[in-house]
Design an enzyme around this catalytic site. Structure first.
Site, PDB file in Angstrom:
ATOM      1  N   GLY A 181      -0.026   1.700 -12.233  1.00  0.00           N
ATOM      2  CA  GLY A 181      -0.673   0.702 -10.998  1.00  0.00           C
ATOM      3  C   GLY A 181      -1.104   1.211  -9.701  1.00  0.00           C
ATOM      4  O   GLY A 181       0.023   1.866  -8.886  1.00  0.00           O
ATOM      5  N   ILE A 270       3.144  -1.721 -11.927  1.00  0.00           N
ATOM      6  CA  ILE A 270       2.261  -2.891 -12.630  1.00  0.00           C
ATOM      7  C   ILE A 270       2.843  -4.308 -12.099  1.00  0.00           C
ATOM      8  O   ILE A 270       2.450  -5.475 -13.116  1.00  0.00           O
ATOM      9  CB  ILE A 270       2.207  -2.127 -14.478  1.00  0.00           C
ATOM     10  CG1 ILE A 270       3.597  -2.876 -14.793  1.00  0.00           C
ATOM     11  CG2 ILE A 270       2.044  -0.830 -14.281  1.00  0.00           C
ATOM     12  CD1 ILE A 270       4.188  -2.746 -16.254  1.00  0.00           C
ATOM     13  N   HIS A 445     -12.093  -3.214  26.382  1.00  0.00           N
ATOM     14  CA  HIS A 445     -12.628  -1.479  25.935  1.00  0.00           C
ATOM     15  C   HIS A 445     -11.970  -0.506  26.884  1.00  0.00           C
ATOM     16  O   HIS A 445     -11.318  -0.772  28.048  1.00  0.00           O
ATOM     17  CB  HIS A 445     -14.287  -0.964  27.048  1.00  0.00           C
ATOM     18  CG  HIS A 445     -15.204   0.034  26.199  1.00  0.00           C
ATOM     19  ND1 HIS A 445     -15.498   0.761  25.129  1.00  0.00           N
ATOM     20  CD2 HIS A 445     -15.085   1.046  27.117  1.00  0.00           C
ATOM     21  CE1 HIS A 445     -15.095   1.689  25.435  1.00  0.00           C
ATOM     22  NE2 HIS A 445     -15.051   1.882  26.576  1.00  0.00           N
TER      23      HIS A 445
END
Length: 466
Positions: A181, A270, A445
């Site tokens: 899974g 799973i 920034h």
């Protein structure tokens, strides 16, 4: 003497305890019942302790493979597996104690035991001491959660064939591990164990790992994992897993052929099923759909008007933050407040491996299948100054817009701090932000979040840095 409450909540996970606290805030006389520590699977055996393990792996990986990039000299780097596990358990214990304190602070009664509904207003609780206590409530909320799904060909014995619970508390690190899974749980454990040196095999029946994510994201992560030495088999199914001495032999079918993998442990990841058994649902006639309690997804009422259900026990998406949102909406609805329904189309999904994966809304594949004409913007972290500076240049931001109206249909991020960055895009979708508003909102920034602005600009031919 039978105690009476306005609201009794069966289950103390992230749905149940959050509902209890909100009920306390709203003045309800409230009881929360759970046989274990509050916090449910999430705080005790899932969300929180796994993040501790993953942080350990991330630090070890960075130091081992990138210390020279940062001008660092490291000699004799090693780790103590037992201490890594112990740190995770300690954090879990501390967090659950904090939740117990929050419940007490909000004057909520707490009863340790296993609860069973005997009628629409009564819960019979078998306490840890073996006593039977009965409580009555005007309203009952079922928040019993879910457990790992099991299938006959992968017979979990909790020693060699294990679930996520055992995977985060093993006494010894396995030399080899098969993970069946490749959803978020399987992928996170694959990252953790592979970084520490375990040979990891992933078996996934769908075409891609993280199959609910955008295909570009899944394929990027798969390339990264293969570079780490993880062996991945997609479009494959497990025919059997058999314990043989101290190892497990897994028989896998792929492309009409079969092959075997022998490993120390097998992790079954799973999916999950709701905890609906032995809590009195059948005797009350509460409706069940696909192994989960059927509810009205606005009020969370079952077919019995004063009995509600929230969280994993009512089905997908099986996420802690969804359970919490449902708990709050449910209690506010009982109070008669104006409530905003839980928006199931705007639920963030996160996978905390490295690089991280996060998304909200539709994938490109689903948007095209729905008939939308799309404008898609991408911005690679390779072009981000901040990503360059911190040595995290892998991955990208991908935004999917409806070309006609500019609606942000979906957002997908793979890269460092993706699980933190996704919140901005969930808010953008909730507030129906336009592409222009995202582009024109000044982002600080240097930050990784600039990549969101740049990806939006890229969709409209305005990106500056690519």
């Amino acid at each position: 003497m039978i105690k009476e409450y306005d609201i009794a909540i069966l289950g103390g996970g992230p749905g149940g305890y959050v509902a209890a606290i909100r009920a306390g805030q709203l003045g309800f006389k409230t009881l929360v019942i759970d046989k274990d520590n509050l916090g449910g699977i999430c705080l005790n055996w899932g969300c929180i302790p796994t993040k501790s393990l993953l942080k350990n792996a991330e630090m070890y990986d960075d130091i081992k493979n990138h210390h020279q990039d940062f001008g660092l000299k490291i000699e004799g780097l090693s780790f103590d597996f037992s201490k890594i596990i112990r740190r995770s358990r300690d954090i879990s214990e501390r967090i659950t104690k904090n939740v117990e304190m929050l419940v007490k602070k909000n004057k909520i009664d707490r009863l340790r035991g296993y609860g069973t509904l005997t009628d629409k207003n009564t819960i019979e609780v078998k306490t840890q001491e073996g006593k039977i206590e009965c409580v009555k409530a005007k309203n009952i909320i079922i928040a019993t959660g879910a457990r790992p799904r099991s299938v006959p060909q992968i017979p979990v014995d909790h020693t060699y064939i294990i679930t996520s619970t055992e995977a985060m508390s093993l006494k010894e690190q396995p030399k080899s591990l098969v993970i069946v899974g490749a959803g978020a749980i399987g992928i996170e454990f694959a990252y953790f164990y592979s970084v520490l040196g375990t040979k990891v095999y992933i078996i996934e029946m769908m075409e891609n790992i993280l199959p609910i994510e955008d295909k570009e994201v899944s394929q990027t992560l798969e390339k990264n994992f293969k570079k780490r030495g993880i062996e991945i088999h997609t479009s494959a199914t497990v025919q059997s897993a058999k314990v043989d001495g101290d190892t497990v032999t897994v028989t896998v079918s792929k492309d009409s052929k079969t092959f075997e993998i022998r490993a120390d442990k097998v992790l079954s990841a799973i999916g999950v099923v709701g905890n609906i058994e032995n809590i009195g649902l059948e005797s009350l006639g509460i409706e069940i759909f696909k192994n989960h309690i059927k509810v009205d997804k606005k009020s969370f009422q079952t077919n019995i008007s004063n009995i509600y259900a929230i969280g994993d026990v009512i089905g997908p998406p099986w996420l802690a933050h969804v359970a919490s949102a449902e708990g709050i909406a449910c209690v506010e609805g009982i109070k008669g407040l104006h409530t905003v329904p839980v928006d199931y189309e705007n639920i963030p999904g996160c996978t905390y491996c490295q690089p991280q994966v996060a998304s909200v809304g539709m994938t490109e594949e689903k948007a095209r299948a729905a008939g939308y004409e799309l404008k898609i913007g991408k911005f690679p972290f390779m072009a981000s100054g901040k990503a360059f500076a911190i040595g995290e240049r892998e991955g990208f931001v991908k935004l999917i817009f409806d070309a006609k109206y500019g609606e942000l249909l979906g957002a997908h991020i793979i890269g460092s701090e993706a699980t933190e960055m996704i919140a901005e895009l969930g808010l953008a979708r909730a507030l129906e932000a336009t592409p222009e508003s995202i582009i024109k909102t000044v982002h600080a920034h240097p930050t990784l979040s600039e990549s969101i602005m740049e990806a939006a600009a890229n969709a409209y031919g305005e990106s500056i840095h690519i």
